[in-house]
Write a protein that holds these residues in place. Structure first.
Motif, PDB file in Angstrom:
ATOM      1  N   SER A  27     -27.241 -10.954  15.770  1.00 51.50           N
ATOM      2  CA  SER A  27     -26.616 -10.603  17.039  1.00 51.50           C
ATOM      3  C   SER A  27     -25.890 -11.804  17.592  1.00 51.50           C
ATOM      4  O   SER A  27     -26.171 -12.943  17.229  1.00 51.50           O
ATOM      5  CB  SER A  27     -27.658 -10.099  18.046  1.00 51.50           C
ATOM      6  OG  SER A  27     -28.653 -11.080  18.281  1.00 51.50           O
ATOM      7  N   MET A  28     -24.942 -11.528  18.464  1.00 51.77           N
ATOM      8  CA  MET A  28     -24.140 -12.587  19.071  1.00 51.77           C
ATOM      9  C   MET A  28     -24.941 -13.252  20.179  1.00 51.77           C
ATOM     10  O   MET A  28     -25.434 -12.591  21.090  1.00 51.77           O
ATOM     11  CB  MET A  28     -22.861 -11.971  19.633  1.00 51.77           C
ATOM     12  CG  MET A  28     -21.938 -12.937  20.338  1.00 51.77           C
ATOM     13  SD  MET A  28     -20.432 -12.056  20.853  1.00 51.77           S
ATOM     14  CE  MET A  28     -19.914 -13.089  22.209  1.00 51.77           C
ATOM     15  N   ARG A  29     -25.054 -14.556  20.081  1.00 48.36           N
ATOM     16  CA  ARG A  29     -25.836 -15.323  21.062  1.00 48.36           C
ATOM     17  C   ARG A  29     -24.994 -16.443  21.637  1.00 48.36           C
ATOM     18  O   ARG A  29     -24.092 -16.964  20.983  1.00 48.36           O
ATOM     19  CB  ARG A  29     -27.075 -15.930  20.393  1.00 48.36           C
ATOM     20  CG  ARG A  29     -27.936 -14.925  19.631  1.00 48.36           C
ATOM     21  CD  ARG A  29     -28.927 -14.236  20.522  1.00 48.36           C
ATOM     22  NE  ARG A  29     -29.703 -13.247  19.783  1.00 48.36           N
ATOM     23  CZ  ARG A  29     -30.872 -12.780  20.181  1.00 48.36           C
ATOM     24  NH1 ARG A  29     -31.427 -13.221  21.292  1.00 48.36           N
ATOM     25  NH2 ARG A  29     -31.494 -11.862  19.473  1.00 48.36           N
ATOM     26  N   SER A  30     -25.322 -16.852  22.843  1.00 48.81           N
ATOM     27  CA  SER A  30     -24.656 -17.991  23.453  1.00 48.81           C
ATOM     28  C   SER A  30     -25.203 -19.285  22.861  1.00 48.81           C
ATOM     29  O   SER A  30     -26.409 -19.413  22.623  1.00 48.81           O
ATOM     30  CB  SER A  30     -24.883 -17.989  24.962  1.00 48.81           C
ATOM     31  OG  SER A  30     -24.369 -19.173  25.537  1.00 48.81           O
ATOM     32  N   TRP A  50     -23.715  -5.596  26.097  1.00 48.81           N
ATOM     33  CA  TRP A  50     -23.669  -6.807  26.913  1.00 48.81           C
ATOM     34  C   TRP A  50     -24.623  -7.906  26.450  1.00 48.81           C
ATOM     35  O   TRP A  50     -24.598  -8.987  27.006  1.00 48.81           O
ATOM     36  CB  TRP A  50     -23.952  -6.474  28.380  1.00 48.81           C
ATOM     37  CG  TRP A  50     -22.759  -5.918  29.109  1.00 48.81           C
ATOM     38  CD1 TRP A  50     -21.716  -6.627  29.635  1.00 48.81           C
ATOM     39  CD2 TRP A  50     -22.482  -4.544  29.396  1.00 48.81           C
ATOM     40  NE1 TRP A  50     -20.810  -5.778  30.234  1.00 48.81           N
ATOM     41  CE2 TRP A  50     -21.249  -4.491  30.096  1.00 48.81           C
ATOM     42  CE3 TRP A  50     -23.156  -3.343  29.126  1.00 48.81           C
ATOM     43  CZ2 TRP A  50     -20.678  -3.297  30.536  1.00 48.81           C
ATOM     44  CZ3 TRP A  50     -22.571  -2.157  29.562  1.00 48.81           C
ATOM     45  CH2 TRP A  50     -21.358  -2.136  30.258  1.00 48.81           C
ATOM     46  N   GLY A  51     -25.481  -7.655  25.492  1.00 53.60           N
ATOM     47  CA  GLY A  51     -26.395  -8.686  25.019  1.00 53.60           C
ATOM     48  C   GLY A  51     -27.596  -8.837  25.942  1.00 53.60           C
ATOM     49  O   GLY A  51     -28.298  -7.866  26.234  1.00 53.60           O
ATOM     50  N   ASP A  52     -27.882 -10.055  26.394  1.00 49.17           N
ATOM     51  CA  ASP A  52     -28.971 -10.290  27.340  1.00 49.17           C
ATOM     52  C   ASP A  52     -28.586  -9.697  28.694  1.00 49.17           C
ATOM     53  O   ASP A  52     -27.473  -9.944  29.196  1.00 49.17           O
ATOM     54  CB  ASP A  52     -29.243 -11.783  27.497  1.00 49.17           C
ATOM     55  CG  ASP A  52     -29.655 -12.446  26.184  1.00 49.17           C
ATOM     56  OD1 ASP A  52     -30.117 -11.728  25.276  1.00 49.17           O
ATOM     57  OD2 ASP A  52     -29.503 -13.677  26.081  1.00 49.17           O
ATOM     58  N   VAL A  53     -29.498  -8.931  29.288  1.00 47.88           N
ATOM     59  CA  VAL A  53     -29.208  -8.245  30.550  1.00 47.88           C
ATOM     60  C   VAL A  53     -30.437  -8.302  31.448  1.00 47.88           C
ATOM     61  O   VAL A  53     -31.554  -8.554  30.978  1.00 47.88           O
ATOM     62  CB  VAL A  53     -28.819  -6.768  30.305  1.00 47.88           C
ATOM     63  CG1 VAL A  53     -27.513  -6.660  29.532  1.00 47.88           C
ATOM     64  CG2 VAL A  53     -29.939  -6.011  29.585  1.00 47.88           C
ATOM     65  N   PRO A  54     -30.272  -8.051  32.756  1.00 45.32           N
ATOM     66  CA  PRO A  54     -31.440  -7.946  33.636  1.00 45.32           C
ATOM     67  C   PRO A  54     -32.365  -6.823  33.172  1.00 45.32           C
ATOM     68  O   PRO A  54     -31.895  -5.746  32.773  1.00 45.32           O
ATOM     69  CB  PRO A  54     -30.825  -7.633  34.998  1.00 45.32           C
ATOM     70  CG  PRO A  54     -29.437  -8.170  34.925  1.00 45.32           C
ATOM     71  CD  PRO A  54     -29.008  -7.957  33.501  1.00 45.32           C
ATOM     72  N   ILE A  62     -27.980  -3.643  25.646  1.00 47.21           N
ATOM     73  CA  ILE A  62     -28.034  -4.781  24.718  1.00 47.21           C
ATOM     74  C   ILE A  62     -26.856  -4.727  23.745  1.00 47.21           C
ATOM     75  O   ILE A  62     -26.216  -5.746  23.464  1.00 47.21           O
ATOM     76  CB  ILE A  62     -29.369  -4.776  23.949  1.00 47.21           C
ATOM     77  CG1 ILE A  62     -30.527  -5.144  24.871  1.00 47.21           C
ATOM     78  CG2 ILE A  62     -29.318  -5.753  22.768  1.00 47.21           C
ATOM     79  CD1 ILE A  62     -31.895  -4.972  24.232  1.00 47.21           C
ATOM     80  N   LYS A  63     -26.559  -3.548  23.205  1.00 47.85           N
ATOM     81  CA  LYS A  63     -25.450  -3.419  22.254  1.00 47.85           C
ATOM     82  C   LYS A  63     -24.142  -3.879  22.879  1.00 47.85           C
ATOM     83  O   LYS A  63     -23.303  -4.483  22.212  1.00 47.85           O
ATOM     84  CB  LYS A  63     -25.290  -1.958  21.808  1.00 47.85           C
ATOM     85  CG  LYS A  63     -26.343  -1.457  20.842  1.00 47.85           C
ATOM     86  CD  LYS A  63     -25.956  -0.123  20.225  1.00 47.85           C
ATOM     87  CE  LYS A  63     -25.458   0.887  21.215  1.00 47.85           C
ATOM     88  NZ  LYS A  63     -25.269   2.229  20.637  1.00 47.85           N
ATOM     89  N   THR A  70     -37.041 -10.137  24.058  1.00 47.43           N
ATOM     90  CA  THR A  70     -38.113  -9.673  24.950  1.00 47.43           C
ATOM     91  C   THR A  70     -37.912  -8.199  25.285  1.00 47.43           C
ATOM     92  O   THR A  70     -38.867  -7.410  25.294  1.00 47.43           O
ATOM     93  CB  THR A  70     -38.140 -10.512  26.236  1.00 47.43           C
ATOM     94  OG1 THR A  70     -38.392 -11.877  25.903  1.00 47.43           O
ATOM     95  CG2 THR A  70     -39.215 -10.015  27.192  1.00 47.43           C
ATOM     96  N   ILE A  71     -36.664  -7.826  25.542  1.00 44.12           N
ATOM     97  CA  ILE A  71     -36.386  -6.421  25.852  1.00 44.12           C
ATOM     98  C   ILE A  71     -36.658  -5.551  24.632  1.00 44.12           C
ATOM     99  O   ILE A  71     -37.276  -4.479  24.727  1.00 44.12           O
ATOM    100  CB  ILE A  71     -34.933  -6.259  26.329  1.00 44.12           C
ATOM    101  CG1 ILE A  71     -34.657  -7.139  27.542  1.00 44.12           C
ATOM    102  CG2 ILE A  71     -34.654  -4.789  26.671  1.00 44.12           C
ATOM    103  CD1 ILE A  71     -33.197  -7.123  27.997  1.00 44.12           C
ATOM    104  N   TYR A  72     -36.190  -5.997  23.470  1.00 40.40           N
ATOM    105  CA  TYR A  72     -36.455  -5.248  22.242  1.00 40.40           C
ATOM    106  C   TYR A  72     -37.947  -5.002  22.058  1.00 40.40           C
ATOM    107  O   TYR A  72     -38.386  -3.877  21.754  1.00 40.40           O
ATOM    108  CB  TYR A  72     -35.924  -6.013  21.029  1.00 40.40           C
ATOM    109  CG  TYR A  72     -34.484  -5.756  20.673  1.00 40.40           C
ATOM    110  CD1 TYR A  72     -33.950  -4.468  20.641  1.00 40.40           C
ATOM    111  CD2 TYR A  72     -33.643  -6.818  20.316  1.00 40.40           C
ATOM    112  CE1 TYR A  72     -32.636  -4.247  20.280  1.00 40.40           C
ATOM    113  CE2 TYR A  72     -32.314  -6.596  19.957  1.00 40.40           C
ATOM    114  CZ  TYR A  72     -31.817  -5.305  19.946  1.00 40.40           C
ATOM    115  OH  TYR A  72     -30.514  -5.085  19.582  1.00 40.40           O
TER     116      TYR A  72
END
Length: 618
Positions: free
Chosen positions: A244-247, A170-174, A167-168, A194-196
């Motif tokens: 955090s950086m979001r799209s 790449w952000g959102d990940v599989p 996450i740190k 959700t991952i957090y």
């Protein structure tokens, strides 16, 4: 199919235990073992858990990529983005990441198609953890207070640790919490909130299962213990509560913390505060009396429990890991082989610098300053004797927490020194408590905040106590953790990465020009040569003018002292300042707030069967 994968993970882990650890397993190579045998025997499961840790030392994992390339540039540490004349260009991944211009086709291991790339290494570790968790849950008896229970908790905690780093970076990940199968082999990205939520819950479960420090499986700081997991959970909770950086879904990017409710944010701060409070109350860790000892002992490979270090990556001294080689105080080789070298037969360090303005932000009485940053590198003199070199004036301040002369397996003869990076120490727990408590409107954190300061200025002294404010805490974390791969992620979660880096640029210009907050910094220094090693005559300096207000001309006030004058903050070449505007603007090449995260590499996207794409403007 699943059983064969489990056997493979087991065989790999047994190999790691047999050949990389002091505690070995007296077992077969493994082909006759089935899942029910492996995961009902805690000794064998421990080997599987060691296989998860093993990924940390693999090529293009933490050893030489993830730990060394991701944490800069910040407002205090940097990889040079320019010389004083012109902005540098590079195709190297470490430069591109530091200068905030990464791309999906970066080399240097990031695009390796054989899965030996940073992204794949993290997922290899996660897959091993998923296999282990599934196996223990099916065949083991993971009770609280049992070896099997601890090992389940350890696997859960390691999986959370790796997902947090994904996450740190790449952000959102599989995100998968089950072993790979036909249904989840190719999956899209999961929203990081959700991952957090899941990994914070997993760490809560893990801490209930795991042993405290100092027991057989937690005898060293190179394995996770109950309190270390609590500390990681607090850190992750603070990150989840922050920016955090979001799209934005339109090809751009932006910084926001609007993705969680105020209620959830309060819950996360309470989790962080409560976890830190429990660690403090348990009393199993304490601040080292001398700040230098933290890093001296780290270089000595002292991984004993009960001091300040709570968890460090399990590198092997002299075998795997490149802390000194990459992050150490720069030092030319002092010998050509192990038989002729005193400290190192290879050149080490120098990839990271410390901004000179940050040196002057330290109080001169703060003992952390001269451990963290020094104004020199070590070179071989014309007579062959090693000596300090002041280099390019104030542009030559170097990160100094890790030094060849402290290395416990000296002399250093290769690129892998195996000094284990510290992931969590007790000072961080104290400051995380202070931050979470402050955010919740409390006042108990001020004492812990000032405990860290008192160690820096002299244990027991309250002379330098300060009021706990968010601004003061942000400064304190900079003074305490410079170079330790925390600052960038602190700035991101506070939502101030770009603004603080711009502030650093302004500070550098003011330092050069002797204005504003840096008007009391001398523009010249005076130095004398001194012998710092009586055995081989190694030379260093006595320096006057590094502290604010030291404006005496030593050639006049002490004419017989042999003082040499040197331009410092306004050092120049061919009439151009070393701290030129070009040099200062090399701190970043693109907007840090828009390029905090890495793009997913082209190789990974190509292999994803159309499930993965890049956003954030990449």
């Amino acid at each position: 199919m699943k059983r064969n994968i489990l056997k493979t993970a087991y065989i790999l882990s047994v190999f790691f235990v047999l050949y990389s650890c002091s505690d070995t397993l007296d077992v077969d190579s493994g082909s006759s073992f089935t899942d029910d045998v492996i995961y009902s025997n805690s000794d064998l499961v421990e080997g599987v858990v060691m296989g998860i840790y093993n990924v940390i030392g693999e090529n293009n994992s933490y050893r030489n990529c993830l730990w060394l390339k991701m944490g800069v540039n910040t407002d205090i540490e940097y990889r040079p983005g320019a010389d004083y004349l012109a902005v540098k260009t590079s195709t190297k991944a470490d430069d591109l990441i530091a200068w905030y211009e990464p791309n999906a086709d970066m080399g240097d291991g990031f695009n390796n198609s054989d899965k030996a790339n940073p992204w794949s290494r993290l997922y290899q570790a996660i897959e091993r953890a998923n296999l282990c968790i599934a196996g223990i849950n099916e065949y083991g008896s993971p009770e609280v207070g049992s070896d099997m229970g601890h090992l389940l908790g350890e696997a859960l905690a390691l999986r959370a640790f790796f997902y947090y780093d994904l996450i740190k970076w790449w952000g959102d990940v599989p995100f998968r919490t089950e072993p790979v199968n036909e249904d989840n082999l190719y999956i899209a990205k999961t929203d990081r909130d959700t991952i957090y939520n899941q990994i914070i819950a997993d760490l809560g479960e893990a801490e209930q299962l795991m042993y405290s420090a100092g027991q057989t499986m937690t005898s060293t700081t190179k394995r996770l213990s109950k309190d270390a997991v609590r500390g990681l959970r607090a850190r992750i909770a603070l990150s989840a509560a922050g920016y955090s950086m979001r799209s934005d879904g339109a090809g751009g990017s932006y910084i926001t913390n609007a993705t969680i409710t105020d209620e959830r944010r309060t819950e996360l701060y309470k989790i962080a505060r409560n976890e830190c409070d429990t660690i403090i109350s348990n009393g199993e860790y304490s601040l080292d009396d001398d700040f230098k000892d933290i890093f001296y002992n780290q270089c000595q490979d002292d991984d004993s429990q009960g001091g300040e270090v709570m968890f460090e990556l399990p590198y092997n001294m002299g075998v795997r890991g490149r802390m000194l080689y990459n992050l150490g105080l720069p030092r030319e080789a002092d010998g050509t082989s192990a038989s002729t070298a005193k400290y190192n037969s290879v050149k080490i360090g120098g990839q990271f610098y410390v901004w000179p303005s940050f040196f002057y932000d330290y109080d001169a009485d703060d003992t952390r300053r001269d451990v963290t940053v020094v104004p020199y590198s070590v070179v071989q003199g014309t007579d062959g004797v090693m000596e300090q070199s002041l280099g390019n004036g104030a542009a030559g301040f170097r990160l100094a927490k890790w030094r060849a002369e402290w290395y416990g397996a000296a002399p250093l003869t290769g690129t892998d020194d195996g000094v284990s990076p510290i992931i969590l120490r007790y000072a961080d727990v104290l400051l995380m408590f202070a931050e979470a408590d402050l955010e919740l409107g409390g006042s108990a954190g001020e004492e812990y905040f000032n405990m860290v300061r008192r160690r820096a200025f002299g244990t027991g002294s309250s002379t330098h106590d300060e009021e706990l404010t968010l601004e003061n805490l942000q400064k304190e974390r900079a003074f305490e953790f410079c170079g330790e791969n925390l600052r960038k992620y602190d700035l991101e979660r506070w939502g101030i990465l770009g603004s603080k880096m711009d502030e650093a640029k302004e500070d550098l210009a003011a330092l050069r020009d002797g204005t504003g907050d840096y008007a009391t910094v001398p523009s010249v220094i005076y130095y004398q040569t001194e012998i710092i090693d009586e055995n081989d005559g190694e030379r260093g300096f006595i320096i006057y003018g590094l502290n604010r207000g030291e404006f005496d001309d030593k050639t006049e006030t002490d004419p017989s002292g042999g003082w040499i004058e040197k331009d410092w903050t306004q050092a120049s070449s061919n009439g151009i300042y070393k701290l030129s505007d070009t040099y200062i603007n090399g701190l970043y090449h693109q907007d840090p707030d828009k390029y905090q995260l890495l793009p997913i590499m082209t190789t990974i996207i190509s292999d994803s069967q159309g499930m993965l794409t890049n956003d954030y403007g990449y």
